[in-house]
Design an enzyme around this catalytic site. Structure first.
Site, PDB file in Angstrom:
ATOM      1  N   GLU A  31      -9.394  -0.807  -6.632  1.00  0.00           N
ATOM      2  CA  GLU A  31     -10.543  -1.480  -6.007  1.00  0.00           C
ATOM      3  C   GLU A  31     -11.327  -0.549  -5.086  1.00  0.00           C
ATOM      4  O   GLU A  31     -12.501  -0.755  -4.838  1.00  0.00           O
ATOM      5  CB  GLU A  31     -10.079  -2.711  -5.223  1.00  0.00           C
ATOM      6  CG  GLU A  31      -9.087  -2.359  -4.120  1.00  0.00           C
ATOM      7  CD  GLU A  31      -8.573  -3.558  -3.318  1.00  0.00           C
ATOM      8  OE1 GLU A  31      -9.208  -4.617  -3.335  1.00  0.00           O
ATOM      9  OE2 GLU A  31      -7.510  -3.422  -2.676  1.00  0.00           O
ATOM     10  N   LEU A  52      -2.248 -12.062  -7.790  1.00  0.00           N
ATOM     11  CA  LEU A  52      -1.169 -12.194  -8.780  1.00  0.00           C
ATOM     12  C   LEU A  52      -0.220 -11.006  -8.687  1.00  0.00           C
ATOM     13  O   LEU A  52       0.987 -11.155  -8.852  1.00  0.00           O
ATOM     14  CB  LEU A  52      -1.719 -12.301 -10.203  1.00  0.00           C
ATOM     15  CG  LEU A  52      -2.705 -13.437 -10.521  1.00  0.00           C
ATOM     16  CD1 LEU A  52      -2.855 -13.579 -12.027  1.00  0.00           C
ATOM     17  CD2 LEU A  52      -2.288 -14.763  -9.917  1.00  0.00           C
ATOM     18  N   ASP A  81       0.811  -1.221   0.000  1.00  0.00           N
ATOM     19  CA  ASP A  81       0.000   0.000   0.000  1.00  0.00           C
ATOM     20  C   ASP A  81       0.846   1.273   0.000  1.00  0.00           C
ATOM     21  O   ASP A  81       0.337   2.362  -0.244  1.00  0.00           O
ATOM     22  CB  ASP A  81      -0.936   0.014   1.213  1.00  0.00           C
ATOM     23  CG  ASP A  81      -1.960  -1.105   1.144  1.00  0.00           C
ATOM     24  OD1 ASP A  81      -2.288  -1.522   0.022  1.00  0.00           O
ATOM     25  OD2 ASP A  81      -2.404  -1.572   2.206  1.00  0.00           O
ATOM     26  N   GLY A 139      -5.657  -1.434  -3.714  1.00  0.00           N
ATOM     27  CA  GLY A 139      -5.591  -0.069  -3.197  1.00  0.00           C
ATOM     28  C   GLY A 139      -6.952   0.376  -2.711  1.00  0.00           C
ATOM     29  O   GLY A 139      -7.737   0.922  -3.467  1.00  0.00           O
ATOM     30  N   ARG A 140      -7.244   0.105  -1.448  1.00  0.00           N
ATOM     31  CA  ARG A 140      -8.562   0.424  -0.924  1.00  0.00           C
ATOM     32  C   ARG A 140      -8.646   1.914  -0.550  1.00  0.00           C
ATOM     33  O   ARG A 140      -9.655   2.556  -0.750  1.00  0.00           O
ATOM     34  CB  ARG A 140      -8.856  -0.463   0.300  1.00  0.00           C
ATOM     35  CG  ARG A 140     -10.279  -0.915   0.371  1.00  0.00           C
ATOM     36  CD  ARG A 140     -10.437  -2.331   0.829  1.00  0.00           C
ATOM     37  NE  ARG A 140     -10.874  -3.152  -0.278  1.00  0.00           N
ATOM     38  CZ  ARG A 140     -12.157  -3.383  -0.585  1.00  0.00           C
ATOM     39  NH1 ARG A 140     -13.133  -2.859   0.113  1.00  0.00           N
ATOM     40  NH2 ARG A 140     -12.474  -4.159  -1.595  1.00  0.00           N
TER      41      ARG A 140
END
EC number: 2.7.1.90
Lengths: 419, 419
Positions: free
Chosen positions: A247, A298, A144, A191-192
């Protein structure tokens, strides 16, 4: 200095290079056996310490430990287990100290992101209070890229390289097909909260070779009309385009764009990703043929295309952690300090854990272009060195030779502990 | 032999190595300029021939053409455009011949799968009838690996390598996380009719290092109970498992498993993949935490992890096509003939197009284990050599240096043609 053993644990989501940090740490510790006895690893992270499930890393050969440098994932097991606050569960922290005491552990190396930096700090504080001093050192790791003070986080560079390369390759693919078939390719990346990984997709387009890429950042509220206009513009100019979507992209209503309340034919709720949602928006809004992919694990496991910068830095962080310990430091974290961009130079620095814990580094606003769909030159300058260089694992019969350690358990000395 | 120009076109879905075939073909033709004048490529495949949109490949340098060997996608553009039958649209075939005649083209090289083999055969037949003889040679290409006679198809080996490596890496990842988090990773791969690509996921598990992998083949009707039992068994034994699912997996009702009639919150139909469907089945049936990924274009564009066997063979097919032409052959296709497994040896063979067109090679039944979820030793022996060896592209600043050709148009000589 009385000889003490060391404890090492991996925390949170694993990366392509967290084992390179373990490698740097164990190899360096082995060179100082007069001071650091054995390195015990927690099986499945900090849970291994709490349940006294320790791994004796000395049972693995120098060759096996060296192979950690090119092996993705967490070789000792990681966990998603947040230690509660000292007030809420002092027992857990006391248990840690008890286990460390029982196994003559004087060094606590914790390899993870923000949460583990916080745990590391607390262990250091409590151990002092309990009169069993532990040198607690945090080893940075997170795809992150959100730890403060350090210029970047080990693990991020390799994901960034994977996403940049994959975006480039998929864009070449869709360029070939666009005349009669697919015109838009949508790639969902991790990547929230922060768009660091999505930003890496922008690296596929360079001054020498422009590629039509639209990035959807979690920092930018999704605007359907503007998005469709941008895709339309690029498809008209190039004939095709690639959308890299994080995401964590949010709609104006404050919900994740991925959360579309999908139901199957029987009315059961279905969990989908954001890529098919964006693809459907393209289909409905512009009537263009699309394909979509979701990189998921992945991307963070792709050791086969790891960045050399990243591998070197991950190793250096593990090595520095031991060197800091040998120098008597406590409650610190080695950092990557950028010295120059061209040529790219960096050195190892040191941060106080009190300044790391509970601070999240977001992507600077001036890294995103004004229209919200691309990266700026500043962002490119920051990202480019992090994906530099290749560091291929050895292959046998067409497959990378990743190592599985023996992970021999250390005999227990204490009673059971309920988590 | 009067000097004639050649026509080359790429057809259907592109691959990581179709440009390696173009490279072999153009480089070989350039060595025989006394016989083959120029190589004209169709812009966007056969459409370029029909619309007289030809690319003069001689305008690109030897260096640029050499770089095709390590560049994925179709450098001249491909298309999904099936020529109708001679009876249905004789005009299209006649136009082809007319364009070839106008540009003194005596060699027709068509690089594609089953459909293009059929077109190639028809062009050869018609040209004879029309008194303008063309030597038509098909260059095999398809990630689906379904062309007959040839042992395998260029393009497949590199997808197989990508899926084997990715499955291995994701399995290492989930192994690290399984104690407290994800226990099942689901990876969706290409393959609507045949399970060749899904089978490659099985290569990630070897005798030396067993990995818990479940494969869902399009050849095996999906049985929810058996599938859940198998996942449950592996998760109990290993703590985790990876499911490799072919996009073409069918339910007992004869529908694609991916086709779940998904509707969003507003009742709009949504197109999802099969990976989230399988993931939801795992969640509902076993209550296990999962992650899922969809490789889509990434798998067939992944030149960065291409198989050396595949690159060598793709190049050899392009080279052999020209050599066959020089020897006067017509209506043929170069093939890859396997000589031995250990060591892996192969040679170039030749097939009559009449025996290639409209024949689909399915995966042999004895390549799938009895329970339907794995690959047999026979399958492994077949697949293993195809992913052998690495053939890395050159990199600059962390990115592969893929080439974009100039693609200069050949001046038109004929009037327009409506497709």
């Amino acid at each position: 200095m009385a000889k003490k053993n060391a404890f090492y644990a991996q925390s949170g989501g694993v990366t392509a290079v967290i084992n390179a940090s373990a490698c740097g740490l164990i190899e360096t510790a082995r060179k100082h056996k007069d001071i650091i006895g054995k390195v015990y690893a927690g099986r499945n992270g900090i849970i291994g310490a709490l349940t006294e499930d320790l791994i004796d890393t000395s049972k693995d050969t120098a060759k096996a430990i060296a192979a950690l440098r090119h092996t993705p994932s967490g070789a000792f097991g990681s966990c998603r287990f947040k230690m509660k606050s000292l007030e809420e569960n002092k027992l857990q922290y006391e248990r840690l100290i008890e286990v460390f005491k029982a196994h003559n552990i004087g060094y606590f190396f914790y390899n993870g992101g923000g949460d583990s930096a916080d745990t590391c700090l607390k262990v250091s504080q409590l151990s002092e209070k309990m009169g069993y001093p532990i040198q607690a050192i945090h080893v940075p790791k997170t795809v992150d890229n959100d730890l403060p003070i350090t210029d970047n986080c080990p693990g991020f560079g390799s994901v960034a390289k994977y996403i940049a390369v994959s975006t480039l390759e998929a864009t070449f693919d869709v360029a070939s097909m666009c005349k009669t078939s697919t015109k838009v390719f949508v790639l969902e990346v991790m990547g929230r909260h922060a768009g660091w990984i999505a930003a890496a997709g922008g690296l596929a387009s360079t001054k020498d070779a422009e590629q039509p890429i639209v990035i959807l950042f979690p920092e930018v509220t999704f605007n359907k009309e503007k998005f469709l206009a941008r895709v339309d513009e690029l498809v008209k100019k190039f004939g095709y385009c690639t959308v890299v979507v994080s995401e964590g992209v949010m709609s104006a209503d404050g919900k994740f764009l991925a959360d579309q309340g999908l139901k199957d034919a029987f009315g059961h709720a279905q969990l989908g990703g954001v890529a098919p949602v964006v693809a459907n928006i393209v289909r409905e809004g512009l009537g263009l043929k699309y394909h979509w992919g979701v990189a998921d694990y992945l991307q963070r496991a792709a050791r086969h295309i790891a960045s050399k910068s990243d591998v070197d830095q991950a190793y250096a962080m593990g090595k520095a952690a031991v060197e800091f310990a040998l120098k008597g430091h406590n409650s610190v974290m080695p950092t990557i300090d950028r010295v120059s961009n061209a040529p790219y130079k960096w050195k190892v620095g040191m941060a106080q854990l009190s300044k790391v814990a509970n601070v999240e580094k977001m992507m600077p606003k001036n890294f995103i272009t004004k229209d919200g769909f691309g990266i700026t030159e500043k962002c490119r300058e920051y990202l480019a060195p992090l994906i530099k260089g290749e560091d291929y694992p050895p292959y046998k019969d067409g497959l990378p030779q990743y190592v599985r350690l023996k992970n021999v358990a250390v005999p227990k000395k204490l009673g059971e502990f309920k988590l």
